[in-house]
Design a protein around this motif. Structure first.
Motif, mmCIF file in Angstrom:
data_model
loop_
_atom_site.group_PDB
_atom_site.id
_atom_site.type_symbol
_atom_site.label_atom_id
_atom_site.label_comp_id
_atom_site.label_asym_id
_atom_site.label_seq_id
_atom_site.Cartn_x
_atom_site.Cartn_y
_atom_site.Cartn_z
ATOM 1 N N LEU A 158 0.823 -1.217 0.000
ATOM 2 C CA LEU A 158 0.000 0.000 0.000
ATOM 3 C C LEU A 158 0.856 1.266 0.000
ATOM 4 O O LEU A 158 0.516 2.252 -0.650
ATOM 5 C CB LEU A 158 -0.945 0.007 1.199
ATOM 6 N N VAL A 159 1.955 1.230 0.713
ATOM 7 C CA VAL A 159 2.843 2.397 0.751
ATOM 8 C C VAL A 159 3.453 2.635 -0.626
ATOM 9 O O VAL A 159 3.501 3.776 -1.109
ATOM 10 C CB VAL A 159 3.929 2.225 1.834
ATOM 11 N N VAL A 160 3.911 1.573 -1.282
ATOM 12 C CA VAL A 160 4.493 1.716 -2.628
ATOM 13 C C VAL A 160 3.452 2.259 -3.599
ATOM 14 O O VAL A 160 3.719 3.197 -4.365
ATOM 15 C CB VAL A 160 5.076 0.376 -3.121
ATOM 16 N N ILE A 161 2.255 1.704 -3.569
ATOM 17 C CA ILE A 161 1.181 2.179 -4.457
ATOM 18 C C ILE A 161 0.852 3.642 -4.148
ATOM 19 O O ILE A 161 0.661 4.454 -5.061
ATOM 20 C CB ILE A 161 -0.070 1.293 -4.319
ATOM 21 N N GLY A 162 0.818 3.989 -2.868
ATOM 22 C CA GLY A 162 0.523 5.361 -2.479
ATOM 23 C C GLY A 162 1.557 6.365 -2.944
ATOM 24 O O GLY A 162 1.253 7.542 -3.138
ATOM 25 N N GLU A 163 2.774 5.927 -3.141
ATOM 26 C CA GLU A 163 3.839 6.826 -3.583
ATOM 27 C C GLU A 163 3.813 7.074 -5.088
ATOM 28 O O GLU A 163 4.417 8.033 -5.561
ATOM 29 C CB GLU A 163 5.201 6.264 -3.182
ATOM 30 N N ILE A 164 3.144 6.239 -5.831
ATOM 31 C CA ILE A 164 3.135 6.376 -7.293
ATOM 32 C C ILE A 164 2.548 7.719 -7.722
ATOM 33 O O ILE A 164 3.137 8.444 -8.517
ATOM 34 C CB ILE A 164 2.382 5.204 -7.952
ATOM 35 N N GLY A 165 1.389 8.050 -7.187
ATOM 36 C CA GLY A 165 0.733 9.302 -7.575
ATOM 37 C C GLY A 165 1.588 10.524 -7.298
ATOM 38 O O GLY A 165 1.738 11.406 -8.153
ATOM 39 N N GLY A 166 2.150 10.591 -6.098
ATOM 40 C CA GLY A 166 2.986 11.727 -5.753
ATOM 41 C C GLY A 166 4.255 11.808 -6.588
ATOM 42 O O GLY A 166 4.753 12.893 -6.863
ATOM 43 N N THR A 167 4.756 10.654 -6.981
ATOM 44 C CA THR A 167 5.985 10.622 -7.769
ATOM 45 C C THR A 167 5.774 11.175 -9.168
ATOM 46 O O THR A 167 6.623 11.879 -9.706
ATOM 47 C CB THR A 167 6.519 9.175 -7.851
ATOM 48 N N VAL A 168 4.645 10.883 -9.777
ATOM 49 C CA VAL A 168 4.414 11.305 -11.165
ATOM 50 C C VAL A 168 3.495 12.519 -11.275
ATOM 51 O O VAL A 168 3.241 12.988 -12.386
ATOM 52 C CB VAL A 168 3.850 10.135 -12.016
ATOM 53 N N TRP A 169 3.000 13.035 -10.145
ATOM 54 C CA TRP A 169 2.017 14.131 -10.175
ATOM 55 C C TRP A 169 2.528 15.350 -10.943
ATOM 56 O O TRP A 169 1.818 15.918 -11.770
ATOM 57 C CB TRP A 169 1.640 14.524 -8.750
ATOM 58 N N VAL A 170 3.739 15.770 -10.680
ATOM 59 C CA VAL A 170 4.294 16.961 -11.320
ATOM 60 C C VAL A 170 4.417 16.742 -12.823
ATOM 61 O O VAL A 170 3.972 17.578 -13.622
ATOM 62 C CB VAL A 170 5.659 17.328 -10.706
#
Length: 178
Positions: A76-88
């Protein structure tokens, strides 16, 4: 949001501001905070072990029933980081956002996420139980990812933020709040 404002002025300014803020925090920590641990006879051996990042994992591995929970939370933590990583990158590419708009979007996301974790996670877990609350978070996150992929205007990303932040229920681990 500060990074977005500074990025409008100069692309390197957010990094320099972050470095300056970290330096101020370091100096304040060194000058103001006192050591909370007192000297003990075995402090050296204990101190060395506390710096080993695998010590806690070795301890947790001793509880076989805990391993699936650790695996699920890691996923869940890895999946949760995906959005923030590619948001910009996604905001710049898909919606032609400038750094100010990206900064505002991240500030809004942070505010919604904090509100969801402060006021929704605990009551939802208490009312429906941890498992159902976790499923609500996973479903909200899944829907938000599908809808952001289909969004074609920048305002749609802002409209999806509450749904993304409900997805934070999974990252908040309702069992901790229940």
């Amino acid at each position: 949001m500060i990074g977005g404002l500074l990025g409008e002025w100069w692309v390197r300014a957010p990094f320099l501001a972050a470095a300056a803020m970290n330096a101020v925090h370091l100096v304040l920590t060194l000058l103001v905070l006192r050591e909370s641990h007192t000297a003990r006879g075995d402090a050296e051996a204990t101190g060395r072990m506390s710096f080993n990042p695998l010590t806690n994992l070795r301890w947790a591995a001793g509880f076989k029933s805990l391993l699936p929970l650790i695996g699920a939370s890691g996923l869940l933590v890895v999946i949760g980081e995906i959005g923030g990583t590619v948001w910009v990158l996604y905001g710049e590419d898909k919606f032609a956002w400038d750094s100010l708009t990206i900064g505002i979007s991240l500030a809004c996301f942070g505010a919604f996420h904090a509100l969801a974790q402060a006021f929704i996670v605990g009551p939802l877990a208490e009312r429906w139980g941890e498992r159902r609350a976790l499923m609500v978070g996973i479903a909200a996150d899944s829907c938000a990812y599908v809808l952001i992929a289909l969004a074609n205007q920048g305002w749609m990303a802002f409209a999806l933020m509450p749904l993304f932040c409900l997805g934070g229920i999974g990252a908040a681990f309702p069992a901790w709040y229940g």
